[in-house]
Scaffold this motif. Structure first.
Motif, PDB file in Angstrom:
ATOM      1  N   LEU A  55      36.079  97.752  90.234  1.00 21.39           N
ATOM      2  CA  LEU A  55      34.838  97.010  89.995  1.00 21.39           C
ATOM      3  C   LEU A  55      34.376  96.281  91.238  1.00 21.39           C
ATOM      4  N   GLY A  56      35.328  95.644  91.946  1.00 22.24           N
ATOM      5  CA  GLY A  56      34.939  94.925  93.162  1.00 22.24           C
ATOM      6  C   GLY A  56      34.382  95.853  94.221  1.00 22.24           C
ATOM      7  N   GLN A  57      35.069  96.955  94.491  1.00 20.29           N
ATOM      8  CA  GLN A  57      34.610  97.894  95.503  1.00 20.29           C
ATOM      9  C   GLN A  57      33.294  98.546  95.108  1.00 20.29           C
ATOM     10  N   THR A  58      33.189  98.931  93.834  1.00 22.35           N
ATOM     11  CA  THR A  58      31.962  99.576  93.368  1.00 22.35           C
ATOM     12  C   THR A  58      30.781  98.615  93.423  1.00 22.35           C
ATOM     13  N   ALA A  59      30.992  97.348  93.052  1.00 15.93           N
ATOM     14  CA  ALA A  59      29.909  96.374  93.089  1.00 15.93           C
ATOM     15  C   ALA A  59      29.416  96.133  94.504  1.00 15.93           C
ATOM     16  N   VAL A  60      30.329  96.114  95.470  1.00 11.88           N
ATOM     17  CA  VAL A  60      29.909  95.935  96.866  1.00 11.88           C
ATOM     18  C   VAL A  60      29.134  97.156  97.353  1.00 11.88           C
ATOM     19  N   GLN A  61      29.634  98.362  97.069  1.00  5.43           N
ATOM     20  CA  GLN A  61      28.956  99.575  97.505  1.00  5.43           C
ATOM     21  C   GLN A  61      27.592  99.741  96.839  1.00  5.43           C
ATOM     22  N   ALA A  62      27.467  99.289  95.596  1.00  2.00           N
ATOM     23  CA  ALA A  62      26.191  99.405  94.893  1.00  2.00           C
ATOM     24  C   ALA A  62      25.193  98.352  95.325  1.00  2.00           C
ATOM     25  N   GLY A  63      25.618  97.392  96.142  1.00  2.00           N
ATOM     26  CA  GLY A  63      24.707  96.367  96.617  1.00  2.00           C
ATOM     27  C   GLY A  63      24.383  95.312  95.583  1.00  2.00           C
ATOM     28  N   ILE A  64      25.305  95.081  94.643  1.00  2.00           N
ATOM     29  CA  ILE A  64      25.080  94.057  93.621  1.00  2.00           C
ATOM     30  C   ILE A  64      25.632  92.718  94.071  1.00  2.00           C
ATOM     31  N   VAL A  65      26.807  92.728  94.692  1.00  2.00           N
ATOM     32  CA  VAL A  65      27.420  91.501  95.208  1.00  2.00           C
ATOM     33  C   VAL A  65      27.863  91.749  96.644  1.00  2.00           C
ATOM     34  N   SER A  66      28.084  90.661  97.359  1.00  2.00           N
ATOM     35  CA  SER A  66      28.528  90.756  98.743  1.00  2.00           C
ATOM     36  C   SER A  66      30.050  90.798  98.797  1.00  2.00           C
ATOM     37  N   SER A  67      30.562  91.324  99.900  1.00  2.00           N
ATOM     38  CA  SER A  67      32.013  91.376 100.069  1.00  2.00           C
ATOM     39  C   SER A  67      32.599  89.977 100.196  1.00  2.00           C
ATOM     40  N   ALA A  68      31.842  89.030 100.765  1.00  2.00           N
ATOM     41  CA  ALA A  68      32.328  87.654 100.879  1.00  2.00           C
ATOM     42  C   ALA A  68      32.524  87.032  99.498  1.00  2.00           C
ATOM     43  N   MET A  69      31.618  87.333  98.573  1.00  2.00           N
ATOM     44  CA  MET A  69      31.747  86.783  97.221  1.00  2.00           C
ATOM     45  C   MET A  69      32.969  87.365  96.524  1.00  2.00           C
ATOM     46  N   VAL A  70      33.254  88.639  96.745  1.00  2.00           N
ATOM     47  CA  VAL A  70      34.448  89.247  96.154  1.00  2.00           C
ATOM     48  C   VAL A  70      35.699  88.561  96.671  1.00  2.00           C
ATOM     49  N   ILE A  71      35.715  88.248  97.978  1.00  2.00           N
ATOM     50  CA  ILE A  71      36.870  87.558  98.561  1.00  2.00           C
ATOM     51  C   ILE A  71      37.016  86.166  97.972  1.00  2.00           C
ATOM     52  N   VAL A  72      35.908  85.450  97.831  1.00  2.00           N
ATOM     53  CA  VAL A  72      35.950  84.087  97.284  1.00  2.00           C
ATOM     54  C   VAL A  72      36.467  84.093  95.845  1.00  2.00           C
ATOM     55  N   VAL A  73      35.946  84.998  95.035  1.00  2.00           N
ATOM     56  CA  VAL A  73      36.368  85.056  93.633  1.00  2.00           C
ATOM     57  C   VAL A  73      37.832  85.486  93.523  1.00  2.00           C
ATOM     58  N   SER A  74      38.268  86.392  94.361  1.00  2.00           N
ATOM     59  CA  SER A  74      39.668  86.831  94.341  1.00  2.00           C
ATOM     60  C   SER A  74      40.604  85.693  94.730  1.00  2.00           C
ATOM     61  N   LEU A  75      40.253  84.953  95.789  1.00  2.00           N
ATOM     62  CA  LEU A  75      41.065  83.811  96.197  1.00  2.00           C
ATOM     63  C   LEU A  75      41.109  82.755  95.094  1.00  2.00           C
ATOM     64  N   THR A  76      39.987  82.565  94.413  1.00  2.00           N
ATOM     65  CA  THR A  76      39.939  81.592  93.313  1.00  2.00           C
ATOM     66  C   THR A  76      40.873  82.002  92.187  1.00  2.00           C
ATOM     67  N   ALA A  77      40.859  83.288  91.843  1.00  2.00           N
ATOM     68  CA  ALA A  77      41.734  83.766  90.764  1.00  2.00           C
ATOM     69  C   ALA A  77      43.200  83.616  91.148  1.00  2.00           C
ATOM     70  N   ILE A  78      43.550  83.972  92.386  1.00  2.00           N
ATOM     71  CA  ILE A  78      44.944  83.863  92.826  1.00  2.00           C
ATOM     72  C   ILE A  78      45.383  82.410  92.827  1.00  2.00           C
ATOM     73  N   ALA A  79      44.506  81.522  93.302  1.00  2.00           N
ATOM     74  CA  ALA A  79      44.845  80.099  93.329  1.00  2.00           C
ATOM     75  C   ALA A  79      45.047  79.554  91.924  1.00  2.00           C
ATOM     76  N   GLY A  80      44.287  80.051  90.962  1.00  2.00           N
ATOM     77  CA  GLY A  80      44.440  79.567  89.587  1.00  2.00           C
ATOM     78  C   GLY A  80      45.750  79.983  88.951  1.00  2.00           C
ATOM     79  N   PHE A  81      46.356  81.069  89.450  1.00  2.00           N
ATOM     80  CA  PHE A  81      47.609  81.540  88.870  1.00  2.00           C
ATOM     81  C   PHE A  81      48.794  80.637  89.204  1.00  2.00           C
ATOM     82  N   VAL A  82      48.667  79.776  90.195  1.00  2.00           N
ATOM     83  CA  VAL A  82      49.805  78.920  90.571  1.00  2.00           C
ATOM     84  C   VAL A  82      49.937  77.718  89.634  1.00  2.00           C
ATOM     85  N   VAL A  83      48.938  77.456  88.803  1.00  2.00           N
ATOM     86  CA  VAL A  83      49.008  76.328  87.875  1.00  2.00           C
ATOM     87  C   VAL A  83      49.982  76.699  86.754  1.00  2.00           C
ATOM     88  N   PRO A  84      51.062  75.930  86.544  1.00  2.00           N
ATOM     89  CA  PRO A  84      52.096  76.333  85.574  1.00  2.00           C
ATOM     90  C   PRO A  84      51.675  76.219  84.121  1.00  2.00           C
TER      91      PRO A  84
END
Length: 520
Positions: free
Chosen positions: A400-429
Motif C-alpha cells: 500500500l505504501g509503495q503503490t500510494a507513492v507511485q500513484a501520486g496520492i501521498v508523498s514518500s516523506a509522509m510514508v516515512i513519517v507515518v511508519s516512524l510513528t507506528a514503530i514508535a507507538g509499539f514501544v509503549v507497553p
C-alpha cells in the motif's frame, strides 16, 4: 411449616409452587420433598441440572437428594467422593427423629465426605449460587440445611504465556479465565498471610465472582475502603469481563486516558501489591485490574526491575521518547510543511517539495489517509489468525505504501513519517496508554492543520490541563511529576539501582513505607 410450603398457592397440580424469585428467598426446609420441589421450581426447564434421589445406607435408610449441574462438576469426584462414600455405608439407617437426624448429618459432613471443601447452606439463594458455581448440593430428609460439596470440574484454559505483554526476561506464566488459578498464581509469589482476598458476587443474572486482593498492613485502608465502596455500588445484570468493572469504577468516564491498569501477568500484579496497590480479579477473564494507575505506571514494564538499573533506565528513556514521537511526529510534520517550511533545512525542504509535486491533496488530508490506512491494517491484523496477521502487517504496509507513492496520492516523506510513528507507538507497553496516544495524535494533527506550531502548543496545553486534573482513586495521574515528589522520581523515567529504592511510592500513602532494610 412443611405443609404450608407444600400447599402455598397450589390449588391444582398444573399451578407452579411459587415463582423463581420467591423460591430463591426461602430458607432450606426440613422436608426433603419440599427442598427438591423448590429447586425444581427454580431450575424449571433446565435439563442440565441433575436431581439424584437416594437412600443412605440401604432400603431402610434416610432419604437424600444430590443436585448439581452436569458439565460444571467432575463426574469422577461425584461418583467416588460423594456417591460411594455415603451410599455404601451400612450404619446410616437412622430413624427420622430430629436429634438423631442431626447426628447423621454431622456424620456425613465430618466423616463420610472425603472432599476437602464442604460448606453448610441455609438459604436457597446461596444454594443456587453454589450449584451454578460447580458445587454439588446434598440434602438430607429432616435437616433444614444442605451441604455444598466442591466438585468443580469444568473445562478451562491452563496457565499460558501472555500474548499481549511479551517480555525478554521474566515469568512466562499468565492469568487464565479461572479465578482460583489466578489467586493461586499470586499466592505462590506472595506467601504472606497478610495478603487478603475479599469476594464479591456481581451481576444480577451472571453472579460473577470478583475478588479484591491487597496486602494488609501495606495498602492504604482508605484506598481499600474506596475500592470496596465502588465495587458494591455496581448494579448490572451481568459482568462478563473486567472491563465492565473498570468502566463502572473509574473517576472520569469521558477521559481518553485509562485510569486503571489491566494486566495478564501475575508478576506485575504481585509487584503492584507490594507497592501498596490493590488488585481486582474477575472470574472468566485473564485480565486483572491494578488500582490506582498513573501515566508513569502505565509506561513501566515488569522486566524493568529484572534488568540492571542502567539498562532499565535506557529502555525507559527510549520508551518515553517513543511515546512522545508517536504523539507528536505527524502533527509536527504537518505544521512545518504547511505553515513554516522556512524552518526546515534547505536540502530537506527541497526534497520534501519535490516529493509533493503533483499531489492532489493537502498535507492534512494526506496524513489522515495514511493514518487511517495504518489503523485499518492494525485492527485487521488483530482480528486475523497469527500467520495471516503477520502477512497482512508486512505485505499490506509495503504494498500500500509503495503503490500510494507511485500513484501520486501521498508523498514518500509522509510514508516515512507515518511508519516512524507506528514503530514508535509499539514501544509503549500498555495497550490502553498506546491507544490513548493514537486518539490524541489525530487531535493534534487537526490543531496543527488549523494553527501550525501554535495549534500544537495549544493542543498540548489542553491535554496537559486535562491530565493534571485527572485522578485515579485520589492519586494525581501525573505523579510523581505533578505534584512534584522528588523521592518517587527514583522509579519514573529514571530507574535507580534496586538497593536505592528503599521506600514505597509516597503518593500511594502505604501504611508501611520501607521496603528494603530495617523497618522504622
Amino acid at each position: 411449616m412443611v405443609k404450608s410450603w407444600r400447599y402455598l398457592g397450589r390449588r391444582n397440580k398444573e399451578q407452579p409452587l411459587v415463582n423463581e424469585g420467591q423460591a430463591a428467598a426461602l430458607p432450606v426446609q426440613y422436608s426433603l420433598m419440599a427442598n427438591v420441589d423448590i429447586l425444581e421450581a427454580i431450575f424449571a426447564a433446565c435439563d442440565d441440572v441433575v436431581f439424584r434421589r437416594m437412600r443412605l445406607g440401604g432400603i431402610t435408610g434416610r432419604q437424600a437428594a444430590l443436585v448439581y449441574v452436569d458439565g460444571l462438576v467432575n463426574n469422577e469426584l461425584v461418583n467416588d467422593e460423594i456417591m460411594k462414600s455415603i451410599l455404601l455405608q451400612g450404619p446410616l439407617t437412622v430413624p427420622l427423629a430430629a436429634d438423631e437426624g442431626f447426628e447423621l448429618y454431622r456424620l456425613v459432613r465430618d466423616s463420610l465426605l472425603t472432599v476437602a471443601n464442604v460448606r453448610e447452606i441455609t438459604e436457597f439463594r446461596e444454594a443456587c449460587r453454589c450449584i451454578l458455581s460447580g458445587f454439588a448440593l446434598l440434602f438430607l430428609d429432616g435437616i433444614n440445611r444442605a451441604l455444598a460439596v466442591d466438585v468443580c470440574g469444568w473445562e478451562h484454559r491452563g496457565v499460558e504465556e501472555p500474548q499481549a505483554e511479551a517480555l525478554i526476561r521474566g515469568s512466562r506464566e499468565g492469568f487464565s479465565e479461572c479465578l482460583r488459578i489466578n489467586t493461586a498464581l499470586l499466592r505462590r509469589r506472595l506467601r504472606d498471610p497478610q495478603l487478603k482476598f475479599k469476594t464479591y458476587f456481581m451481576g444480577r443474572r451472571s453472579q460473577t465472582t470478583v475478588g479484591l486482593m491487597y496486602i494488609e498492613g501495606v495498602a492504604n485502608p482508605e484506598l481499600i475502603a474506596e475500592v470496596d465502596r465502588r465495587l458494591k455500588k455496581i448494579d448490572i445484570d451481568g459482568i462478563l469481563e473486567s472491563g465492565y468493572i473498570e468502566q463502572f469504577i473509574e473517576d472520569k468516564w469521558y477521559s481518553p486516558f485509562a485510569q486503571l491498569q489491566n494486566t495478564e501477568r501475575p508478576d506485575e500484579a504481585a509487584a503492584a501489591l507490594l507497592e501498596g496497590r490493590v488488585v481486582v480479579l474477575t472470574d472468566n477473564t485473564p485480565f486483572a485490574l491494578i488500582i490506582p494507575a498513573t501515566f508513569n505506571s502505565l509506561m513501566h514494564s515488569p522486566e524493568d526491575h529484572y534488568h540492571r538499573w542502567f539498562i532499565a533506565f535506557l529502555i525507559r528513556l527510549l520508551r518515553f521518547s517513543g511515546s512522545f514521537l508517536a504523539l507528536m511526529l505527524p502533527s509536527f510534520y504537518i505544521a512545518m510543511v504547511s505553515f513554516t517550511p522556512e524552518m526546515i533545512p534547505t536540502s530537506l525542504a527541497m526534497s520534501i517539495g519535490a516529493g509533493r509535486e503533483g499531489l492532489p491533496f493537502p498535507t492534512i488530508i494526506e496524513a489522515f489517509i495514511m493514518e487511517a490506512v495504518l489503523e485499518l491494517l492494525r485492527e485487521a491484523a488483530i482480528r486475523l489468525p497469527g500467520p495471516l496477521a503477520e502477512t497482512l502487517g508486512v505485505v499490506g504496509a509495503l504494498i500500500l505504501g509503495q503503490t500510494a507513492v507511485q500513484a501520486g496520492i501521498v508523498s514518500s516523506a509522509m510514508v516515512i513519517v507515518v511508519s516512524l510513528t507506528a514503530i514508535a507507538g509499539f514501544v509503549v507497553p500498555s495497550y490502553d496508554a498506546a491507544i490513548s496516544l493514537r486518539i490524541l495524535r489525530f487531535f493534534l494533527m487537526i490543531m496543527a492543520a488549523l494553527l501550525g506550531l501554535y495549534g500544537i502548543i495549544l493542543g498540548l496545553m489542553i491535554i496537559l490541563t486535562h491530565i493534571v486534573s485527572l485522578k485515579s482513586f485520589g492519586v494525581p495521574y501525573l505523579k510523581p511529576w505533578a505534584p512534584w515528589t522528588a523521592r518517587d522520581l527514583k522509579d519514573s523515567i529514571y530507574r535507580a539501582p534496586l538497593f536505592r529504592e528503599r521506600l514505597r511510592p509516597a503518593y500511594l500513602k502505604p501504611r508501611e513505607f520501607r521496603r528494603i532494610g530495617e523497618k522504622k
